[in-house]
Scaffold this motif. Structure first.
Motif, PDB file in Angstrom:
ATOM      1  N   TRP A  63       0.801  -1.221   0.000  1.00 18.90           N
ATOM      2  CA  TRP A  63       0.000   0.000   0.000  1.00 18.90           C
ATOM      3  C   TRP A  63       0.837   1.276   0.000  1.00 18.90           C
ATOM      4  CZ3 TRP A  63      -5.535  -0.188   0.688  1.00 18.90           C
ATOM      5  CH2 TRP A  63      -6.040  -1.485   0.754  1.00 18.90           C
ATOM      6  N   ALA A  64       2.149   1.174  -0.011  1.00 18.47           N
ATOM      7  CA  ALA A  64       3.028   2.339   0.151  1.00 18.47           C
ATOM      8  C   ALA A  64       2.858   3.389  -0.942  1.00 18.47           C
ATOM      9  CB  ALA A  64       4.476   1.886   0.210  1.00 18.47           C
ATOM     10  N   ASP A  65       2.596   2.984  -2.161  1.00 16.01           N
ATOM     11  CA  ASP A  65       2.548   3.926  -3.277  1.00 16.01           C
ATOM     12  C   ASP A  65       1.170   4.527  -3.540  1.00 16.01           C
ATOM     13  OD1 ASP A  65       5.254   3.556  -3.753  1.00 16.01           O
ATOM     14  OD2 ASP A  65       4.883   1.861  -5.084  1.00 16.01           O
ATOM     15  N   LEU A  66       0.205   4.192  -2.721  1.00 17.83           N
ATOM     16  CA  LEU A  66      -1.146   4.709  -2.948  1.00 17.83           C
ATOM     17  C   LEU A  66      -1.309   6.102  -2.350  1.00 17.83           C
ATOM     18  CD1 LEU A  66      -3.238   1.510  -2.247  1.00 17.83           C
ATOM     19  CD2 LEU A  66      -2.599   2.479  -4.439  1.00 17.83           C
ATOM     20  N   ASP A  67      -2.004   6.954  -3.059  1.00 16.02           N
ATOM     21  CA  ASP A  67      -2.269   8.316  -2.616  1.00 16.02           C
ATOM     22  C   ASP A  67      -3.686   8.378  -2.064  1.00 16.02           C
ATOM     23  OD1 ASP A  67      -2.539  11.034  -2.220  1.00 16.02           O
ATOM     24  OD2 ASP A  67      -2.462  11.541  -4.345  1.00 16.02           O
ATOM     25  N   PHE A  68      -3.801   8.468  -0.751  1.00 15.09           N
ATOM     26  CA  PHE A  68      -5.114   8.472  -0.117  1.00 15.09           C
ATOM     27  C   PHE A  68      -5.704   9.874  -0.014  1.00 15.09           C
ATOM     28  CE2 PHE A  68      -3.075   4.619   1.510  1.00 15.09           C
ATOM     29  CZ  PHE A  68      -4.051   3.688   1.202  1.00 15.09           C
ATOM     30  N   THR A  69      -5.031  10.869  -0.555  1.00 18.59           N
ATOM     31  CA  THR A  69      -5.516  12.245  -0.440  1.00 18.59           C
ATOM     32  C   THR A  69      -6.485  12.635  -1.550  1.00 18.59           C
ATOM     33  OG1 THR A  69      -3.629  13.127  -1.675  1.00 18.59           O
ATOM     34  CG2 THR A  69      -3.397  12.978   0.724  1.00 18.59           C
ATOM     35  N   ARG A  70      -6.564  11.834  -2.607  1.00 20.43           N
ATOM     36  CA  ARG A  70      -7.434  12.194  -3.729  1.00 20.43           C
ATOM     37  C   ARG A  70      -8.902  11.976  -3.427  1.00 20.43           C
ATOM     38  NH1 ARG A  70      -3.943   9.099  -8.047  1.00 20.43           N
ATOM     39  NH2 ARG A  70      -5.387   7.547  -7.320  1.00 20.43           N
ATOM     40  N   GLY A  71      -9.225  11.066  -2.537  1.00 20.98           N
ATOM     41  CA  GLY A  71     -10.594  10.877  -2.109  1.00 20.98           C
ATOM     42  C   GLY A  71     -11.467  10.036  -3.015  1.00 20.98           C
ATOM     43  N   HIS A  72     -11.019   9.675  -4.202  1.00 22.66           N
ATOM     44  CA  HIS A  72     -11.890   8.903  -5.076  1.00 22.66           C
ATOM     45  C   HIS A  72     -11.476   7.431  -5.205  1.00 22.66           C
ATOM     46  CE1 HIS A  72      -8.724  10.254  -7.868  1.00 22.66           C
ATOM     47  NE2 HIS A  72      -8.935   9.109  -8.466  1.00 22.66           N
ATOM     48  N   ASP A  73     -10.425   7.039  -4.512  1.00 20.42           N
ATOM     49  CA  ASP A  73     -10.012   5.637  -4.523  1.00 20.42           C
ATOM     50  C   ASP A  73     -10.870   4.838  -3.551  1.00 20.42           C
ATOM     51  OD1 ASP A  73      -7.946   6.038  -6.344  1.00 20.42           O
ATOM     52  OD2 ASP A  73      -6.546   6.583  -4.766  1.00 20.42           O
ATOM     53  N   LEU A  74     -11.511   3.824  -4.043  1.00 18.25           N
ATOM     54  CA  LEU A  74     -12.291   2.950  -3.177  1.00 18.25           C
ATOM     55  C   LEU A  74     -11.432   1.747  -2.810  1.00 18.25           C
ATOM     56  CD1 LEU A  74     -15.764   2.999  -4.950  1.00 18.25           C
ATOM     57  CD2 LEU A  74     -15.069   4.204  -2.876  1.00 18.25           C
ATOM     58  N   ILE A  75     -10.923   1.784  -1.629  1.00 15.07           N
ATOM     59  CA  ILE A  75     -10.024   0.741  -1.160  1.00 15.07           C
ATOM     60  C   ILE A  75     -10.558   0.204   0.157  1.00 15.07           C
ATOM     61  CG2 ILE A  75      -7.676   0.240  -0.390  1.00 15.07           C
ATOM     62  CD1 ILE A  75      -6.774   2.552  -2.197  1.00 15.07           C
ATOM     63  N   GLY A  76     -10.453  -1.092   0.321  1.00 13.95           N
ATOM     64  CA  GLY A  76     -10.831  -1.676   1.598  1.00 13.95           C
ATOM     65  C   GLY A  76     -12.234  -2.209   1.662  1.00 13.95           C
ATOM     66  N   HIS A  77     -12.893  -2.350   0.537  1.00 13.88           N
ATOM     67  CA  HIS A  77     -14.266  -2.833   0.535  1.00 13.88           C
ATOM     68  C   HIS A  77     -14.344  -4.344   0.366  1.00 13.88           C
ATOM     69  CE1 HIS A  77     -16.106   1.140   0.636  1.00 13.88           C
ATOM     70  NE2 HIS A  77     -15.105   1.514  -0.110  1.00 13.88           N
ATOM     71  N   GLU A  78     -13.306  -5.015   0.804  1.00 15.06           N
ATOM     72  CA  GLU A  78     -13.269  -6.471   0.790  1.00 15.06           C
ATOM     73  C   GLU A  78     -13.001  -6.954   2.212  1.00 15.06           C
ATOM     74  OE1 GLU A  78     -13.945  -8.279  -1.829  1.00 15.06           O
ATOM     75  OE2 GLU A  78     -13.864  -6.740  -3.357  1.00 15.06           O
ATOM     76  N   GLU A  79     -13.284  -8.207   2.453  1.00 11.20           N
ATOM     77  CA  GLU A  79     -13.023  -8.802   3.757  1.00 11.20           C
ATOM     78  C   GLU A  79     -11.514  -8.931   3.992  1.00 11.20           C
ATOM     79  OE1 GLU A  79     -15.316  -9.680   6.101  1.00 11.20           O
ATOM     80  OE2 GLU A  79     -16.822  -8.775   4.787  1.00 11.20           O
ATOM     81  N   PRO A  80     -11.068  -8.918   5.249  1.00  6.19           N
ATOM     82  CA  PRO A  80      -9.641  -9.051   5.544  1.00  6.19           C
ATOM     83  C   PRO A  80      -8.998 -10.295   4.931  1.00  6.19           C
ATOM     84  CG  PRO A  80     -10.808  -8.360   7.502  1.00  6.19           C
ATOM     85  CD  PRO A  80     -11.851  -8.677   6.463  1.00  6.19           C
TER      86      PRO A  80
END
Length: 45
Positions: free
Chosen positions: A20-37
């Motif tokens: 996950w290091a290269d992901l930019d979480f500041t853009r607000g339009h990335d849907l990440i984490g909508h899966e089970e662990p």
């Protein structure tokens, strides 16, 4: 990942951080984490 694959907690954290290091979480339009662990554990491992 620790319980599923028998790796240490530190190794699991390192794998997550590396994945996950290269992901930019500041853009607000990335849907990440909508899966089970378990899904992410298999994808990252």
């Amino acid at each position: 990942m620790s319980s599923l694959f028998g790796i240490s907690h530190a190794e699991a954290v390192a794998r997550i951080n590396s994945t996950w290091a290269d992901l930019d979480f500041t853009r607000g339009h990335d849907l990440i984490g909508h899966e089970e662990p378990g899904h992410w554990a298999h994808v990252i491992y």
